[in-house]
Enzyme design. Structure first.
Site, mmCIF file in Angstrom:
data_model
loop_
_atom_site.group_PDB
_atom_site.id
_atom_site.type_symbol
_atom_site.label_atom_id
_atom_site.label_comp_id
_atom_site.label_asym_id
_atom_site.label_seq_id
_atom_site.Cartn_x
_atom_site.Cartn_y
_atom_site.Cartn_z
ATOM 1 N N LYS A 32 0.894 -1.298 -0.243
ATOM 2 C CA LYS A 32 -0.235 -0.191 -0.058
ATOM 3 C C LYS A 32 0.928 1.201 0.159
ATOM 4 C CE LYS A 32 -3.984 1.744 2.833
ATOM 5 N NZ LYS A 32 -4.504 1.486 4.089
ATOM 6 N N SER A 104 -9.171 1.395 3.358
ATOM 7 C CA SER A 104 -8.716 2.326 2.642
ATOM 8 C C SER A 104 -7.589 1.587 1.835
ATOM 9 C CB SER A 104 -7.880 3.533 3.290
ATOM 10 O OG SER A 104 -6.956 2.886 4.104
ATOM 11 N N SER A 128 -9.503 -0.816 7.358
ATOM 12 C CA SER A 128 -8.903 -0.732 5.957
ATOM 13 C C SER A 128 -8.328 -1.653 5.430
ATOM 14 C CB SER A 128 -8.054 0.408 6.215
ATOM 15 O OG SER A 128 -8.590 1.676 6.520
#
Length: 392
Positions: A32, A104, A128
């Protein structure tokens, strides 16, 4: 093409190869774009200026263990949201591109679901890892807060109180293998027979698909010999939001002085809300959090493990702001986060198992007491029908 789903923030022609011969050799992963990788850009899927960070020791360790880093993935802007929206390249769900992937860690889930990588590094502050895992049909593992095998150093913070680092994987077996390689803990499959299992079943918060998935896993656990009792949890968003928003505003204080800031309007609004929250409000939220911690400790005095819904229903269409639930039309953020926030606000290790719902996916959370990460993964292996991961 998979890239059309908005997954990749940085995809070099040649990735970063892992050390040959390690226990993770042959595995590909994405990170990420909150993880600092030496020599690679970090954008957090925003146009705002970001603080400087040292390289992530988790990425360094995975490379040393033999895994190959392919690239970095997009996310909901600065991780402050659960849909996967950002002003650079918003993500789309690989099961239905008209739907949101969840956030997220949107790009992380997409790259695993499309098979572009074997596993992805994500972060989880309020859901997330768990939300995109459930909606994209992959496994998500949020370790115990500050677990030494899953460090958050070298990761752009959202909330140092609630941030976790962890993997999204194609199955529990791989999540267990990663945990073993990083921690040295063996992860044998564990029996559910005789376990005291608490079931959180907030039926009015769930669409039929999510309720059905939860009940299906309950039946599976009962067939494996578990003793199941229902319990209730309060909505903890009133404690979570002041803490996370105020800490996020501190992380991004420098960018908020710029004009323009570089944030999307929605993200900037949340950050300015966090900056404006009175100290007394945040202090009260922290005290409330401590009370919730005591409640969860009491639950783990009664139960060995907990089952809970991961999402209120299948992924909504991109742009939807509310969900239709038995209790009425509920804002999307509230509908989703009130299911996942308790276990990141309080730092308990949580495994999300995806449950297919037609062409889409929902998911169920399995939650263990703090530091029982290997036991949690072992229970997941049994649900998946695997034998377990050995020591490194």
């Amino acid at each position: 093409m998979p890239q059309d789903l908005g997954a990749w923030a940085y995809l070099p022609a040649e990735g970063r190869p892992g050390t040959p011969g390690g226990p993770l050799s042959g595995l590909k992963f994405s990170a990420k774009d909150l993880f600092q990788v030496e020599g690679w850009p970090l954008t957090a899927s925003t146009q705002a200026a970001l603080p400087d960070l040292p390289p992530s020791p988790l990425v360094t360790r995975l490379l040393a263990l033999g895994a190959d880093l392919v690239g970095k993935t997009h996310l909901h802007e600065i991780a402050l949201g659960i849909s996967g929206a950002n002003p650079i390249t918003p993500g789309r769900n690989p099961l239905d591109p008209a739907r949101m992937p969840g956030g997220s860690s949107s790009g992380a889930a997409i790259t695993v679901a499309t098979g572009e990588v074997d596993f992805a590094l994500g972060t989880d502050t309020g859901g997330s890892i768990r939300v995109p895992a459930a909606w994209c049909g992959v496994v998500g593992f949020k370790p115990t807060k500050d677990h030494p095998a899953w460090p958050t150093e070298g990761v752009l913070p959202l909330s140092w109180t609630c941030d976790h680092a962890g993997p999204l994987t194609r199955d529990v077996k791989l999540a267990a293998h990663l945990h073993t390689a990083l921690s040295g803990e063996a992860v044998p499959a564990r029996s559910w027979s005789g376990l005291r299992v608490g079931l959180w079943r907030p039926a009015t918060w769930l669409q039929p698909e999510a309720l059905g998935a939860l009940d299906e896993l309950r039946t599976q656990a009962e067939q494996l010999g578990a003793q199941i009792t229902e319990f209730e949890l309060p909505d903890m968003l009133g404690a979570y939001s002041p803490i996370v928003q105020s800490e996020a505003a501190q992380v991004h204080a420098r960018a908020l002085t710029h004009s323009p800031t570089g944030f999307s309007a929605a993200t900037e609004e949340l950050l300015r809300l966090g900056a404006s929250r009175p100290v007394e409000e945040v202090t009260a939220a922290r005290e409330e959090r401590q009370q919730y911690r005591q409640q969860l400790e009491a639950l783990f005095g009664r139960f060995d493990v907990l089952l809970a819904p991961a999402v209120p229903g299948p992924a909504p269409l991109i742009g939807e702001g509310h969900l239709a639930l038995p209790e009425g039309e509920i804002p999307l953020r509230v509908a989703v986060l009130r299911l996942t926030v308790p276990f990141s606000l309080l730092g308990a290790p949580t495994l999300v198992l995806p449950q297919r719902s037609g062409a889409l996916s929902v998911g169920v959370q399995v939650v263990a007491p703090w530091q029982q990460d290997a036991a949690l993964l072992g229970l997941g292996l049994t649900l998946e029908g695997e034998e377990g991961a050995g020591t490194t």
